[in-house]
Design a protein around this motif. Sequence first.
Motif, PDB file in Angstrom:
ATOM      1  N   GLN A 230     -37.695  17.561 -48.155  1.00 14.33           N
ATOM      2  CA  GLN A 230     -36.821  18.723 -48.409  1.00 14.33           C
ATOM      3  C   GLN A 230     -37.129  19.443 -49.730  1.00 14.33           C
ATOM      4  N   ASN A 231     -38.403  19.768 -49.941  1.00 11.10           N
ATOM      5  CA  ASN A 231     -38.786  20.522 -51.140  1.00 11.10           C
ATOM      6  C   ASN A 231     -38.188  21.941 -51.095  1.00 11.10           C
ATOM      7  N   CYS A 232     -38.428  22.718 -52.126  1.00 14.36           N
ATOM      8  CA  CYS A 232     -37.793  24.038 -52.259  1.00 14.36           C
ATOM      9  C   CYS A 232     -38.095  24.962 -51.056  1.00 14.36           C
ATOM     10  N   PRO A 261     -44.317  29.521 -59.574  1.00 17.58           N
ATOM     11  CA  PRO A 261     -45.190  28.591 -60.308  1.00 17.58           C
ATOM     12  C   PRO A 261     -44.629  27.184 -60.487  1.00 17.58           C
ATOM     13  N   LEU A 262     -43.328  27.003 -60.292  1.00 14.71           N
ATOM     14  CA  LEU A 262     -42.818  25.631 -60.374  1.00 14.71           C
ATOM     15  C   LEU A 262     -43.028  24.895 -59.057  1.00 14.71           C
ATOM     16  N   HIS A 263     -43.414  25.628 -58.009  1.00 11.68           N
ATOM     17  CA  HIS A 263     -43.628  25.007 -56.689  1.00 11.68           C
ATOM     18  C   HIS A 263     -45.097  25.218 -56.308  1.00 11.68           C
ATOM     19  N   GLY A 264     -45.386  25.835 -55.182  1.00 10.91           N
ATOM     20  CA  GLY A 264     -46.781  25.956 -54.726  1.00 10.91           C
ATOM     21  C   GLY A 264     -47.653  26.788 -55.649  1.00 10.91           C
ATOM     22  N   GLY A 265     -47.019  27.738 -56.344  1.00 14.78           N
ATOM     23  CA  GLY A 265     -47.792  28.589 -57.269  1.00 14.78           C
ATOM     24  C   GLY A 265     -48.363  27.807 -58.433  1.00 14.78           C
ATOM     25  N   GLY A 304     -45.384  16.311 -63.346  1.00 10.63           N
ATOM     26  CA  GLY A 304     -43.953  16.130 -63.138  1.00 10.63           C
ATOM     27  C   GLY A 304     -43.573  16.405 -61.698  1.00 10.63           C
ATOM     28  N   HIS A 305     -42.476  15.832 -61.296  1.00 10.35           N
ATOM     29  CA  HIS A 305     -42.003  16.034 -59.920  1.00 10.35           C
ATOM     30  C   HIS A 305     -40.556  15.604 -59.825  1.00 10.35           C
ATOM     31  N   ARG A 306     -39.784  16.327 -59.038  1.00  8.37           N
ATOM     32  CA  ARG A 306     -38.384  15.949 -58.862  1.00  8.37           C
ATOM     33  C   ARG A 306     -38.237  14.561 -58.239  1.00  8.37           C
ATOM     34  N   TYR A 308     -41.118  12.176 -57.383  1.00  7.32           N
ATOM     35  CA  TYR A 308     -42.041  11.131 -57.838  1.00  7.32           C
ATOM     36  C   TYR A 308     -41.800  10.781 -59.298  1.00  7.32           C
ATOM     37  N   LYS A 309     -41.507   9.544 -59.551  1.00  7.58           N
ATOM     38  CA  LYS A 309     -41.434   9.045 -60.926  1.00  7.58           C
ATOM     39  C   LYS A 309     -42.574   8.042 -61.079  1.00  7.58           C
ATOM     40  N   ASN A 310     -43.655   8.342 -60.463  1.00 10.29           N
ATOM     41  CA  ASN A 310     -44.864   7.548 -60.388  1.00 10.29           C
ATOM     42  C   ASN A 310     -45.950   8.550 -60.001  1.00 10.29           C
ATOM     43  N   PRO A 313     -48.941  10.341 -54.636  1.00 15.98           N
ATOM     44  CA  PRO A 313     -50.089   9.742 -53.948  1.00 15.98           C
ATOM     45  C   PRO A 313     -51.133  10.772 -53.516  1.00 15.98           C
ATOM     46  N   ARG A 314     -50.686  12.013 -53.327  1.00 11.30           N
ATOM     47  CA  ARG A 314     -51.631  13.071 -52.955  1.00 11.30           C
ATOM     48  C   ARG A 314     -52.558  13.388 -54.130  1.00 11.30           C
ATOM     49  N   ALA A 315     -52.009  13.301 -55.352  1.00 12.68           N
ATOM     50  CA  ALA A 315     -52.836  13.572 -56.540  1.00 12.68           C
ATOM     51  C   ALA A 315     -53.902  12.496 -56.683  1.00 12.68           C
ATOM     52  N   ASP A 354     -42.103   8.283 -71.062  1.00 12.44           N
ATOM     53  CA  ASP A 354     -40.650   8.056 -70.991  1.00 12.44           C
ATOM     54  C   ASP A 354     -40.009   8.838 -69.849  1.00 12.44           C
ATOM     55  N   ARG A 355     -40.514  10.038 -69.616  1.00 10.28           N
ATOM     56  CA  ARG A 355     -39.931  10.873 -68.563  1.00 10.28           C
ATOM     57  C   ARG A 355     -40.592  10.644 -67.204  1.00 10.28           C
ATOM     58  N   LYS A 356     -41.508   9.729 -67.163  1.00 15.33           N
ATOM     59  CA  LYS A 356     -42.240   9.408 -65.920  1.00 15.33           C
ATOM     60  C   LYS A 356     -42.868  10.651 -65.297  1.00 15.33           C
ATOM     61  N   PRO A 359     -49.385  13.352 -62.717  1.00 20.18           N
ATOM     62  CA  PRO A 359     -49.972  14.502 -62.011  1.00 20.18           C
ATOM     63  C   PRO A 359     -49.374  14.626 -60.610  1.00 20.18           C
ATOM     64  N   ASN A 360     -49.117  15.861 -60.205  1.00 20.91           N
ATOM     65  CA  ASN A 360     -48.647  16.084 -58.831  1.00 20.91           C
ATOM     66  C   ASN A 360     -49.763  16.709 -57.991  1.00 20.91           C
ATOM     67  N   VAL A 361     -49.439  17.051 -56.764  1.00 21.70           N
ATOM     68  CA  VAL A 361     -50.445  17.524 -55.794  1.00 21.70           C
ATOM     69  C   VAL A 361     -51.242  18.719 -56.306  1.00 21.70           C
TER      70      VAL A 361
HETATM   71  C1  SDX Z   1     -44.696  21.062 -55.825  1.00 21.14           C
HETATM   72  O1  SDX Z   1     -40.405  19.080 -54.391  1.00 21.14           O
HETATM   73  C2  SDX Z   1     -41.551  18.940 -53.826  1.00 21.14           C
HETATM   74  O2  SDX Z   1     -41.747  18.064 -53.017  1.00 21.14           O
HETATM   75  C3  SDX Z   1     -42.617  19.959 -54.233  1.00 21.14           C
HETATM   76  C4  SDX Z   1     -44.060  19.658 -53.808  1.00 21.14           C
HETATM   77  C5  SDX Z   1     -44.268  19.812 -52.290  1.00 21.14           C
HETATM   78  O3  SDX Z   1     -45.221  19.229 -51.765  1.00 21.14           O
HETATM   79  O4  SDX Z   1     -43.526  20.570 -51.664  1.00 21.14           O
HETATM   80  O5  SDX Z   1     -44.446  18.354 -54.192  1.00 21.14           O
HETATM   81  C6  SDX Z   1     -45.055  20.682 -54.436  1.00 21.14           C
HETATM   82  O6  SDX Z   1     -43.951  21.990 -56.029  1.00 21.14           O
HETATM   83  C7  SDX Z   1     -45.250  20.231 -56.988  1.00 21.14           C
HETATM   84  C8  SDX Z   1     -44.693  20.630 -58.354  1.00 21.14           C
HETATM   85  C9  SDX Z   1     -45.511  21.811 -58.920  1.00 21.14           C
HETATM   86  N1  SDX Z   1     -44.966  22.294 -60.191  1.00 21.14           N
HETATM   87  C10 SDX Z   1     -45.521  22.082 -61.380  1.00 21.14           C
HETATM   88  O7  SDX Z   1     -46.544  21.394 -61.507  1.00 21.14           O
HETATM   89  C11 SDX Z   1     -44.895  22.792 -62.537  1.00 21.14           C
HETATM   90  C12 SDX Z   1     -44.761  21.821 -63.694  1.00 21.14           C
HETATM   91  N2  SDX Z   1     -43.770  20.831 -63.388  1.00 21.14           N
HETATM   92  C13 SDX Z   1     -42.410  21.010 -63.827  1.00 21.14           C
HETATM   93  O8  SDX Z   1     -41.978  22.270 -64.098  1.00 21.14           O
HETATM   94  C14 SDX Z   1     -41.398  20.070 -63.164  1.00 21.14           C
HETATM   95  O9  SDX Z   1     -41.864  18.772 -63.341  1.00 21.14           O
HETATM   96  C15 SDX Z   1     -40.976  20.290 -61.702  1.00 21.14           C
HETATM   97  C16 SDX Z   1     -40.538  21.726 -61.430  1.00 21.14           C
HETATM   98  C17 SDX Z   1     -42.069  19.922 -60.739  1.00 21.14           C
HETATM   99  C18 SDX Z   1     -39.763  19.361 -61.423  1.00 21.14           C
HETATM  100  O10 SDX Z   1     -38.663  19.817 -62.196  1.00 21.14           O
HETATM  101  P1  SDX Z   1     -37.385  18.902 -62.435  1.00 21.14           P
HETATM  102  O11 SDX Z   1     -37.145  18.005 -61.304  1.00 21.14           O
HETATM  103  O12 SDX Z   1     -36.280  19.823 -62.815  1.00 21.14           O
HETATM  104  O13 SDX Z   1     -37.860  18.049 -63.700  1.00 21.14           O
HETATM  105  P2  SDX Z   1     -37.202  16.780 -64.244  1.00 21.14           P
HETATM  106  O14 SDX Z   1     -35.705  16.928 -64.168  1.00 21.14           O
HETATM  107  O15 SDX Z   1     -37.772  15.581 -63.577  1.00 21.14           O
HETATM  108  O16 SDX Z   1     -37.653  16.803 -65.751  1.00 21.14           O
HETATM  109  C19 SDX Z   1     -37.303  15.703 -66.577  1.00 21.14           C
HETATM  110  C20 SDX Z   1     -37.752  15.988 -67.972  1.00 21.14           C
HETATM  111  C21 SDX Z   1     -37.183  17.256 -68.571  1.00 21.14           C
HETATM  112  O17 SDX Z   1     -37.120  17.011 -69.989  1.00 21.14           O
HETATM  113  P3  SDX Z   1     -35.702  16.530 -70.645  1.00 21.14           P
HETATM  114  O18 SDX Z   1     -34.737  17.670 -70.407  1.00 21.14           O
HETATM  115  O19 SDX Z   1     -35.295  15.266 -69.946  1.00 21.14           O
HETATM  116  O20 SDX Z   1     -36.038  16.362 -72.098  1.00 21.14           O
HETATM  117  O21 SDX Z   1     -39.178  16.172 -68.012  1.00 21.14           O
HETATM  118  C22 SDX Z   1     -39.488  17.468 -68.532  1.00 21.14           C
HETATM  119  C23 SDX Z   1     -38.218  18.280 -68.297  1.00 21.14           C
HETATM  120  O22 SDX Z   1     -38.182  19.397 -69.169  1.00 21.14           O
HETATM  121  N3  SDX Z   1     -40.620  17.969 -67.732  1.00 21.14           N
HETATM  122  C24 SDX Z   1     -41.745  18.480 -68.260  1.00 21.14           C
HETATM  123  C25 SDX Z   1     -42.566  18.770 -67.176  1.00 21.14           C
HETATM  124  N4  SDX Z   1     -41.926  18.437 -66.042  1.00 21.14           N
HETATM  125  C26 SDX Z   1     -40.730  17.953 -66.389  1.00 21.14           C
HETATM  126  N5  SDX Z   1     -42.129  18.702 -69.516  1.00 21.14           N
HETATM  127  C27 SDX Z   1     -43.343  19.250 -69.702  1.00 21.14           C
HETATM  128  N6  SDX Z   1     -44.193  19.567 -68.687  1.00 21.14           N
HETATM  129  C28 SDX Z   1     -43.827  19.332 -67.426  1.00 21.14           C
HETATM  130  N7  SDX Z   1     -44.663  19.647 -66.430  1.00 21.14           N
END
Ligand code: SDX
Length: 428
Positions: A230-232, A261-265, A304-306, A308-310, A313-315, A354-356, A359-361
């Motif tokens: 259930q991604n965005c 850009p936070l999702h596929g972009g 980062g990923h909502r 995956y805290k690991n 696996p695609r990455a 600390d924030r787990k 790399p994501n996909v």
């Molecule tokens: C996809 O959901 C899906 O399944 C999506 C996807 C799919 O197949 O459909 O997997 C595809 O969209 C992958 C994600 C692509 N986006 C990015 O790579 C953009 C960079 N990543 C981040 O913006 C972020 O990690 C998200 C958007 C992916 C997730 O956002 P969350 O769930 O709101 O982040 P979180 O709550 O887990 O963050 C926890 C902490 C925060 O800091 P604190 O407030 O606790 O201090 O980690 C920080 C965040 O600010 N953080 C980052 C970070 N990602 C999270 N800090 C720096 N760089 C990052 N990339």
Amino acid sequence: MSRTATLTLDGKTIELPVFEGSEGEVGIDITQLRAQTGAIAYDPAFGNTGACKSAITFIDGDKGILRYRGIPIEQFVDSPNFIEVAQLLINGKLPAQEELVRFRARLTANAHVHEGMRHHFEGFPPEAPPMAILSAMINALFCYDPHFSVESDEEFEDAAASLLSKVRTIAAYTYRKSNGLPFMYPDPNLRYCGNFLHMMFSMPYERYEVAPEVEEALNLILILHADHEQNCSTSTVRVVGSSRANLFASVSAGVCALWGPLHGGANVAVMEMLDQIHRGGLAPEQCIKMAKDKSSGFKLMGFGHRVYKNFDPRARVLKDSCDKVLAKLGKKDPLLDIARKLEELALNDPYFVDRKLYPNVDFYSGIILRAMGIPLNMFTVMFAIGRMPGWIAQWKEQHDDSSVRIARPRQIYTGNKLTDYVPLAKRK
Ligand code: SDX
């Protein structure tokens, strides 16, 4: 005895039913919460909200597990066939030989887009973003088939094949349009990925020879993007579909959600970040520092990923494949070394540990797409082609569930209390 969760609010206690998914995830059913207490659950960004029950894809974000209909994605790596995976996701089981053949025939029969749609392409300016064109054109497909039905299995299979097949043609035409190149018709003798590459890169006077390595790499990329519960964008498809909007309209909305850009972009944003480092505009250490500084507004893209805290696996698969694909194509890419360096820095930095944040996909996929000759502004379109089976399967699962109601979140209102209208002449 059935399990319940107890909630006490203002001295009143209620029992909320608890249920389990097939992999043991626990859900607390709050569908009667408002009726029984007058309160609603507040969960912006839905981090704790299950919006549906689904039998399509399983993710264990702590362990870094991803399975399509129970099958670990790693098992698709050695014999990639995107169409089999699409059928698995959509129909719930791997196709038998004759089912695969029948579906392939449907893909071939539906590969063309109506000639009238060429005029729509003409209307876009040359620099129009491919994701805007893709979304608009998928929506426009309905105009050319307004009576399509998905009520019987047969009709649904045809609609699914049509969408899967046409999206590939539209995507290739989008690229051709933006480069001022003539459209190439699909070739019925080519398979799904080969046909896409042909429509992208052949010329009327010079046929593009589809290299097996490139076809295989594309197959793998598409498979790894095929569904992710259930991604965005998938949630968008479901929300739009819940109003009984048709399949094309729902998926077209999914494309728009994917674009950000936070999702596929992110696959574009990652390459821009790596390229900036490569050109000397940004040192990897500086990049990590900025990502840790909240006031910079900068994120480490592809990290980062909502869920995956690991490791995603695609990455892992894509990281391994980068070397293999580049070697097979006889290419080197300095951006791969930069990506590895960034990964190493991040995985040894307490902020990311600390924030787990792993790399994501999107972190490594761009390196492979680039090696295949796919231009940067088409990267998110490639994600959309890959995600199509997932969107279709999720839309169908919802469509077939007669208990589904229109998606309609509530809110906690924080605006003015009752306020009187002031006529214009009396306003200060
Ligand atoms: C996809 O959901 C899906 O399944 C999506 C996807 C799919 O197949 O459909 O997997 C595809 O969209 C992958 C994600 C692509 N986006 C990015 O790579 C953009 C960079 N990543 C981040 O913006 C972020 O990690 C998200 C958007 C992916 C997730 O956002 P969350 O769930 O709101 O982040 P979180 O709550 O887990 O963050 C926890 C902490 C925060 O800091 P604190 O407030 O606790 O201090 O980690 C920080 C965040 O600010 N953080 C980052 C970070 N990602 C999270 N800090 C720096 N760089 C990052 N990339």
